[in-house]
Design an enzyme around this catalytic site. Structure first.
Site, PDB file in Angstrom:
ATOM      1  N   HIS A 279     -47.313 -22.464  -1.417  1.00  9.91           N
ATOM      2  CA  HIS A 279     -46.004 -22.582  -0.792  1.00  9.91           C
ATOM      3  C   HIS A 279     -46.044 -23.578   0.364  1.00  9.91           C
ATOM      4  O   HIS A 279     -47.040 -23.672   1.078  1.00  9.91           O
ATOM      5  CB  HIS A 279     -45.521 -21.213  -0.297  1.00  9.91           C
ATOM      6  CG  HIS A 279     -44.941 -20.382  -1.401  1.00  9.91           C
ATOM      7  ND1 HIS A 279     -44.776 -19.021  -1.302  1.00  9.91           N
ATOM      8  CD2 HIS A 279     -44.490 -20.720  -2.631  1.00  9.91           C
ATOM      9  CE1 HIS A 279     -44.239 -18.562  -2.424  1.00  9.91           C
ATOM     10  NE2 HIS A 279     -44.058 -19.570  -3.248  1.00  9.91           N
TER      11      HIS A 279
ATOM     12  N   ASP B  12     -44.723 -23.671   3.251  1.00 12.04           N
ATOM     13  CA  ASP B  12     -44.958 -23.209   4.617  1.00 12.04           C
ATOM     14  C   ASP B  12     -46.432 -22.852   4.836  1.00 12.04           C
ATOM     15  O   ASP B  12     -46.821 -22.377   5.896  1.00 12.04           O
ATOM     16  CB  ASP B  12     -44.033 -22.036   4.986  1.00 12.04           C
ATOM     17  CG  ASP B  12     -44.194 -20.843   4.081  1.00 12.04           C
ATOM     18  OD1 ASP B  12     -44.638 -21.018   2.930  1.00 12.04           O
ATOM     19  OD2 ASP B  12     -43.873 -19.714   4.505  1.00 12.04           O
TER      20      ASP B  12
ATOM     21  N   HIS C  26     -46.540 -14.644  10.911  1.00 10.93           N
ATOM     22  CA  HIS C  26     -45.609 -14.790   9.799  1.00 10.93           C
ATOM     23  C   HIS C  26     -44.623 -13.619   9.740  1.00 10.93           C
ATOM     24  O   HIS C  26     -44.558 -12.880   8.760  1.00 10.93           O
ATOM     25  CB  HIS C  26     -46.414 -14.878   8.488  1.00 10.93           C
ATOM     26  CG  HIS C  26     -45.672 -15.550   7.370  1.00 10.93           C
ATOM     27  ND1 HIS C  26     -44.726 -14.898   6.614  1.00 10.93           N
ATOM     28  CD2 HIS C  26     -45.751 -16.796   6.873  1.00 10.93           C
ATOM     29  CE1 HIS C  26     -44.267 -15.727   5.685  1.00 10.93           C
ATOM     30  NE2 HIS C  26     -44.860 -16.890   5.826  1.00 10.93           N
TER      31      HIS C  26
ATOM     32  N   HIS D 201     -49.268 -12.680  -4.300  1.00 13.09           N
ATOM     33  CA  HIS D 201     -47.983 -13.171  -3.798  1.00 13.09           C
ATOM     34  C   HIS D 201     -47.348 -14.192  -4.759  1.00 13.09           C
ATOM     35  O   HIS D 201     -46.199 -14.038  -5.176  1.00 13.09           O
ATOM     36  CB  HIS D 201     -48.226 -13.771  -2.414  1.00 13.09           C
ATOM     37  CG  HIS D 201     -47.093 -14.514  -1.820  1.00 13.09           C
ATOM     38  ND1 HIS D 201     -45.923 -13.895  -1.453  1.00 13.09           N
ATOM     39  CD2 HIS D 201     -46.955 -15.823  -1.514  1.00 13.09           C
ATOM     40  CE1 HIS D 201     -45.108 -14.810  -0.940  1.00 13.09           C
ATOM     41  NE2 HIS D 201     -45.708 -15.972  -0.968  1.00 13.09           N
TER      42      HIS D 201
ATOM     43  N   GLU E 259     -50.043 -11.290   7.505  1.00 12.63           N
ATOM     44  CA  GLU E 259     -48.627 -11.651   7.539  1.00 12.63           C
ATOM     45  C   GLU E 259     -47.825 -10.388   7.827  1.00 12.63           C
ATOM     46  O   GLU E 259     -48.310  -9.269   7.643  1.00 12.63           O
ATOM     47  CB  GLU E 259     -48.190 -12.234   6.194  1.00 12.63           C
ATOM     48  CG  GLU E 259     -48.197 -11.216   5.054  1.00 12.63           C
ATOM     49  CD  GLU E 259     -46.931 -11.284   4.199  1.00 12.63           C
ATOM     50  OE1 GLU E 259     -45.833 -11.447   4.772  1.00 12.63           O
ATOM     51  OE2 GLU E 259     -47.041 -11.176   2.972  1.00 12.63           O
TER      52      GLU E 259
ATOM     53  N   ASP F 245     -49.932 -14.827   2.547  1.00 13.25           N
ATOM     54  CA  ASP F 245     -48.895 -13.896   2.088  1.00 13.25           C
ATOM     55  C   ASP F 245     -49.472 -13.064   0.963  1.00 13.25           C
ATOM     56  O   ASP F 245     -50.223 -13.570   0.134  1.00 13.25           O
ATOM     57  CB  ASP F 245     -47.675 -14.690   1.586  1.00 13.25           C
ATOM     58  CG  ASP F 245     -47.024 -15.469   2.722  1.00 13.25           C
ATOM     59  OD1 ASP F 245     -47.431 -15.263   3.887  1.00 13.25           O
ATOM     60  OD2 ASP F 245     -46.126 -16.279   2.442  1.00 13.25           O
TER      61      ASP F 245
END
Lengths: 699, 626
Positions: free
Chosen positions: B85, B87, B430, B172, B218, B193
């Site tokens: 991802h 981010d 996060h 995730h 997270e 995550d």
């Protein structure tokens, strides 16, 4: 540490088998089957005529036997083997010869390095009392499972033909029967020393295989498992096949590397990760592939000494290992094989390739199809096996286990192997069996067929050999090292061309020394057979032991003590004492002792230690107390004492008494081996003890 | 003593005893994850994400805090990326190609395979948007990915002699991993995550019970307890089904990889179950080629998807057809996956323009769309008019379904993980600040684990575990011996004397004391014997058992043994003293000498306290009541 080689095995399909005793645990390395022994059985006849033939010959044989047994026997032994000598029965399977001499319930750990090393595992796991932990890589487990399932399904053909096996001893194993067999066959059954009869087993069932797979613990490469808190076990790629591995075993007293047959730069599997095995105390060298080939002698490698290699630096050795000539050689071999195949196809003959190794098989698929494409030959390729579909699908979902070049394909979004596209383009047909309807509808000759089994006694290969054996234009590809004469016996007369190929199946002789140079173990275990081929000079940095079958080697221990790690918080609580005469500090240890991942740990534990709150006193003293010093220390403490000499205590001459009057009454009786303090109250006794403590060494 | 201790630590070359955790991103916020951890001389960057809410320097982590001079190779040991991802990986090409970091980068195989496409899609959207300067080029992405070392789940990777990392399945997205990192005796886990419950195509996070100094987790859903993802997936499927039943068209704008395959596997499954025949299309940007990645990486999916690979790879989408531009205005219901995501332009915008005005149609949007995109405009409130550009305005009448099933763990999952791992410290990243504060409180009060939630650019220091290494020989009653210029060693106390060549000098205590026999009068009267000697003898015989019973009462739990002639408690022993003049009879005898009964005791220092306690019990005994 004890090491016993149970079997040196034989070639790629029958890896070696060993037992290692370390740290009080018994580790079994591999549990293979000797499938080459299957050649003593007659394949299932494919047509009615064959059946009649068999029966006829049997009748004749027994009639002769009745009349003059002895002469017949003599004749039989002298004569070259023919197809009728083969055993017509449901085949049994031969496990490692000395394994049945061991009590399997005493095995603690089984390490499986390759799918071939797994084929005998269901025999172990179904035994009563077997409870060892089995470690195997995820891919080896899967490929092994597929191979075993295929074996069971091919074996079914025999069962269907001969009817269900009796649970009793089969007739062909009886002594009288064996005596009638030609000596070559008898040797396969009994072994050279006649001890191998006990290694024969009726094949396991599909349920046994399933049960076996449930008992294994699968690992990724470099995944760490800890057995019993003491042994840390890791598998590292060996490069021989996809998923095959070498083992790193770290114990509290020594670190061991087990090296099975390994290939440095394979074209499909992840390469031999030898750097991960660096710096171990002991290398168990179990790559016996260099024994199977005579190549070394031809190339002048046979007498390899350290003369040329002892001078090699680490870097030079490492470089020597990555020499890719063998890799190129393999590619040339495959190319030659492919060109032979196309020659046959051009002459409208078919090509039959028994699947023997997964890697060779999928590379051949790629190369042959490419060659067909370039020579614009439109010839179908068939893969016939009960597990082929799954096998081919599986190879395309395991990028993590492949060589760098194949992994690059993942990153660029291409299929890992070409067969994915070939199947899609209908150039490759994957079929479960020779009688599957799909095969009957799109069968086309000439063609190329890949099918099991390489022993030529089981599976679709038998049917196709019967079909093509009379065609001089057709080609059969076999792996060298096999007894071709015996293998082809049931298919005589054989008109087909036979091409024998040898494939790289381990570390080549010239690379053994550079490898050991790079690994730098303290002790190396090599097979006895390599003693002549790999010679070491006296300046070796490591000692070498040679092992041979069924002899137990005792390997001296390198460390006589193990390590203990102490938690910092605990270490800060230590109360060190400086010894009077020597430069030495000592302290007592208190805490909770843990053993984990082969390491001993001392933690402060849950209870706060008492020593922290009140000053702990030495419990053990040594030395000779000096009276003068004692008196002066006592007086400093405000204690007046006088010495009464010469009063024997328990017959000891040197004993003396020190009387204390002030502040209270007390008596210190000092002998050669001990002192007795007697005081009116606790405080005074305690003070006197402190005085004594300060003039003696103690802990 | 302490100095000595420090000395031995120096031998292990670890200058710092603390774990320093510098949060460069995702501190008290969601976006641009980036945490730099220093432990035992090693420095690891976890994730290198970008904050898509900003368009200035704030979108990148403030790398200057890692190294003022900009020599990142020296400042960092390695970079670890948890999943693909943006981010978490968005700033990586910038960091390696523009900032010039050249050290090793680790990520899992799927992340390495899928990340380039994610980065490229994002780059295109950014470049296409007017006025946006390029942060990195396509070549940058390619060059950056070349530096990446792919790792497998559970593979123990030795980055260098001291630093070990290991990935654990995080569930995730495909290839998401938590990373275990160990230097010397200090160990931490950075989760990235993760999802603690399995879903349709991914399994649940899995990790071993590790000994950790620190867990960096997270906390997206720090206070939420969510129902299963299944119900939210069902909502999506229901919305799609309803739309196509009504003859509408469904537009799913996505990028080539990731969400497209995740949603498609849902739809495929649903189509199969409901026996739907309505076509599902992939637009030209979404080739089947993209699915190839997912097909090869099927071992990273859930157990159920994995098991079917040989008969039919779940990412071999059966119902999916290729979409042609001419079909945009064709009648009849359909589902279309079109690129790019966020409706930032290109084909998805073209289709959007055609389909948005009809109420029958449905458009799905992901949980996040970059600012400035149509997707972002659609998300921000009920809008019926969308300005496509200065001159064109579009009437949006279609339904909009926002996909809400982002696969993060909920509060329960976080608490479960923290409890399972029981680290010495926890750092939350996060998440949203107020919720993180709540969770932080819970972790401390319920689990008793210290927890921090640093803001961006803050540093948290926690002490690390450290062990001193010593050689031992059978340490049971161990004594640690340190000799100059030799390794420390543990010996048994018997071995110590042998080692020193010294003889043991035993120090014992002795004490001989009378027991007041005044109270013996009663006993005497019952005794018929006239000989005082005989009297004392018979008395003696009964004394010790009496003492034994008394001591057993008083010293509950003590190991009291009675041997007939003496009573033994640990090293303390007491017996009758028959000597006339015992040297240990220090106490003044009672005047009535003949009636006194003496007891002689001896003990060693270990039982000093116990001994005096027993003596006081014995001395103060009221024998009359015996």
């Amino acid at each position: 540490m004890k090491f016993t080689c149970l079997s040196k095995g034989g070639g790629f399909h029958f890896p070696p088998c060993h037992i290692l005793n370390v740290c009080g645990f018994r580790i079994l390395f591999d549990c293979p089957l000797d499938l080459s022994a299957l050649t003593i059985f007659s394949p299932v006849p494919t047509g009615y005529r064959d059946v009649v033939d068999e029966k006829d010959s049997d009748c004749i044989r027994y009639s002769i036997l009745d009349s003059d047994c002895v002469t017949w026997k003599r004749q039989k032994i002298g004569k070259p083997l023919d197809a009728n000598d083969l055993i017509c029965a449901v085949p049994w399977y031969k496990i490692v010869k000395y394994l049945h001499l061991w009590n399997v319930s005493f095995i603690d750990v089984v390490l499986i390095s390759s799918p071939m090393g797994m084929l005998g595992l269901p025999f172990l796991t179904r035994m009563k009392g077997f409870s060892a932990k089995i470690y195997v890589t995820e891919v080896t487990a899967r490929l092994g499972q597929l191979m075993m399932e295929d074996l069971v399904s091919m074996h079914m053909e025999f069962r269907q033909f001969y009817g269900p096996e009796g649970s009793t001893f089969p007739r062909w194993m009886e002594q009288e029967e064996l005596d009638l067999r030609p000596s070559a066959l008898r040797e396969v059954v009994l072994g050279k020393d006649g001890a191998e009869l006990g290694g024969w087993m009726p094949l396991y069932s599909a349920a046994d295989v399933k049960d076996c797979l449930q008992k294994v613990q699968t690992l990724r490469y470099a995944e760490e498992v800890c057995y019993n808190g003491k042994l840390v076990i890791k598998a590292f790629s060996s490069g021989l096949e996809i998923g095959t591995c070498n083992w790193s075993i770290n114990g509290p007293k020594r670190d061991i590397a087990f090296i099975s047959s390994s290939i440095f730069v394979p074209a499909h599997a992840m390469s031999f990760d030898y750097l991960a095995l660096q710096g171990k105390d002991i290398v168990l060298y179990s790559d016996l592939s260099s024994l199977d080939t005579t190549e070394g002698v031809e190339d002048g490698y046979s007498f390899l000494t350290t003369d040329s290699f002892s001078t090699l630096s680490w870097e030079e050795s490492a470089k020597a290992l990555l020499n890719t000539s063998e890799h190129l050689e393999e590619r040339e071999k495959l190319y030659y094989l492919c060109s032979c195949a196309t020659d046959s196809l051009k002459a409208s003959g078919s090509v039959l390739i028994p699947i023997n190794r997964l890697g060779t098989f999928i590379q051949l698929l790629e190369q042959i199809s490419a060659l067909l494409e370039s020579s614009s030959l439109k010839v179908p390729i068939y893969v016939i096996s009960s597990v082929a579909e799954e096998l081919l699908a599986y190879t395309n979902v395991i990028p993590e286990w492949l060589c760098k070049e194949r992994q690059e394909k993942l990153f660029s979004g291409e299929p890992l192997f070409a067969h994915v596209e070939l199947i899609k383009d209908n150039k490759l047909h994957v079929l479960p069996a020779v009688h599957s309807p799909k095969l009957l509808t799109n069968w086309q000759e000439p063609c190329i067929v890949f099918c099991p089994h390489w022993c030529l006694r089981l599976g679709p290969v038998v049917h196709l050999l019967h079909r093509w054996s009379g065609d001089p234009n057709s080609l059969l590809v076999l792996e060298s090292g096999q007894d071709v004469q015996l293998a082809l016996l049931p298919f005589q007369p054989m008109e087909m061309k036979v091409l024998q190929c040898s494939f790289l199946s381990g570390i080549k002789l010239p690379k053994i020394l550079p490898l050991l140079n790079v690994l730098q173990p303290k002790i190396t275990l090599l097979p006895e057979d390599l003693r002549q081929k790999v010679r070491f000079t006296n300046v070796n940095p490591f000692s070498v032991f040679h092992y041979s079958e069924n002899k137990t080697l005792i390997i001296p221990s390198l460390k006589d003590s193990s390590e203990l790690e102490i938690a910092t918080d605990l270490a800060f609580q230590f109360q060190w004492r400086n010894l009077k005469h020597e430069n030495m500090n000592i302290t007592r240890l208190k805490g909770e002792l843990h053993v984990d991942h082969g390491k001993h740990w001392l933690h402060s534990g849950n209870k706060p230690s008492k020593s922290n709150s009140s000053k702990s006193r030495p419990l053990l003293h040594w030395g000779t107390p000096d009276l003068e010093t004692l008196l002066s220390i006592l007086s400093k403490m405000g204690i007046n004492a006088s010495v009464e000499q010469g009063v024997g205590v328990e017959g000891s001459e040197k004993a003396c008494k020190v009387h204390v009057h002030d502040p209270k009454k007390a008596l210190i009786e000092i002998g050669e081996t001990g002192t007795v303090i007697s005081a009116v109250d606790e405080n005074l006794a305690s003070l006197i003890f402190e005085a004594m403590d300060s003039i003696l060494d103690g802990i | 003593m302490k100095a000595r201790q420090r000395g031995s630590q120096k031998e292990r070359k670890f200058p710092s005893m603390a774990i320093e955790c510098l949060v460069l991103g995702a501190g008290q916020q969601v976006g641009k994850s980036c945490v730099v951890v220093s432990m035992n001389g090693k420095r690891i960057m976890f994730d290198c994400g970008m904050d898509m809410a900003y368009h200035d320097h704030r979108r990148h982590p403030d790398f200057s805090r890692i190294s003022k001079s900009g020599d990142f190779d020296k400042a960092l040991t390695c970079v670890v990326i948890t999943h693909f991802h943006l981010d978490h990986i968005g700033a990586l090409p910038y960091f390696t190609e523009v900032c010039g970091y050249r050290g090793p980068i680790y990520m899992t195989y799927p992340t390495k395979a899928l990340a380039p496409s994610m980065l490229e899609d994002y780059r295109k959207v950014m470049v296409e948007r007017r006025g946006e300067e390029e942060q990195f080029t396509s070549e940058h992405i390619v060059e950056c990915m070349k530096k990446v070392i792919a790792v497998d789940v559970k593979q123990t990777v030795q980055v260098d002699k001291d630093l070990m990392i290991r990935a654990y399945y995080a569930g995730h997205v495909l290839g998401a991993a938590m990373f275990y990192t160990k230097v010397g005796d200090s160990a931490i886990v950075y989760t990235g995550d993760y999802n603690m419950t399995p879903d349709r195509h991914l399994g649940a996070a899995q990790i071993d019970r590790l000994q950790l100094d620190l867990l960096i987790t997270e906390s997206t859903y720090a206070t939420t307890i969510r129902d299963s993802k299944y119900s939210r997936e069902a909502e999506f499927l229901k919305a799609v089904h309803k739309c196509v039943l009504g003859g509408g068209k469904v537009l799913i704008p996505t990028f080539a990889l990731g969400r497209a395959q995740e949603l498609c596997i849902l739809l495929e499954d649903y189509w199969e179950r409901m026996n739907l025949k309505i076509p599902i299309y992939f637009s030209s940007g979404l080739t089947m080629q993209a699915n190839m990645y997912y097909k090869m990486l099927i071992s990273w999916t859930s157990q159920k998807v994995k098991e079917t690979y040989s008969t039919r790879n779940a990412f071999d989408f059966k119902h999916v057809l290729h979409f042609d531009r001419s079909m945009i205005s064709a009648p009849g219901p359909c589902v279309l996956f079109a690129t790019p995501g966020w409706i930032s332009g290109g084909f998805s915008l073209e289709v959007f323009k055609q389909w948005a005005p009809s109420e029958m149609n449905l458009i799905t949007l992901p949980g996040y769309c970059a600012a400035g995109t149509i997707g972002h405009k659609l998300m921000s409130g009920k809008r019926t008019k969308i300005d496509l550009d200065k001159d064109t305005q579009l009437d949006v009448r279609c339904q909009i379904h926002q996909l809400s099933f982002s696969p993060h763990t909920d509060a329960k999952g976080i608490m479960d993980l923290v409890k399972f791992l029981s680290p010495k410290h926890v750092i939350l990243v996060h998440g949203e600040k107020p919720k993180m504060a709540t969770l932080k409180g819970r972790i401390y009060s319920e689990l008793g684990i210290r927890c921090d939630d640093p803001a961006n650019n803050e540093t948290v220091c926690i002490p690390s575990t450290h062990h001193v290494e010593i050689k031992d020989e059978r340490a049971a009653e161990g004594i640690l011996v340190e000799e100059k210029s030799k390794r420390a060693k543990i010996v048994h106390q018997d071995e110590l004397l042998l080692m020193l060549g010294e003889k043991k000098h035993d120090i014992r205590f002795a004490y001989c004391f009378p027991i007041n026999t005044d109270n013996l009068e009663d006993t005497k009267s019952t005794d018929v014997s006239t000989s005082s000697n005989a009297l004392s003898m018979s008395g003696r015989c009964s004394w010790l058992p009496m003492l034994y019973i008394k001591l057993s009462d008083e010293l509950s739990g003590g190991n009291i043994q009675f041997f007939g002639e003496q009573i033994q408690v640990e090293s303390f022993s007491v017996s009758l003293c028959l000597k006339d003049r015992c040297p240990y009879r220090i106490v003044d005898s009672p005047p009535n000498k003949c009636e006194a009964v003496f007891f002689c005791c001896t003990w060693s220092i270990a039982d000093e306290k116990l001994a005096w306690k027993i003596i006081s019990i014995l001395e103060n005994l009221d024998y009359g009541t015996c």
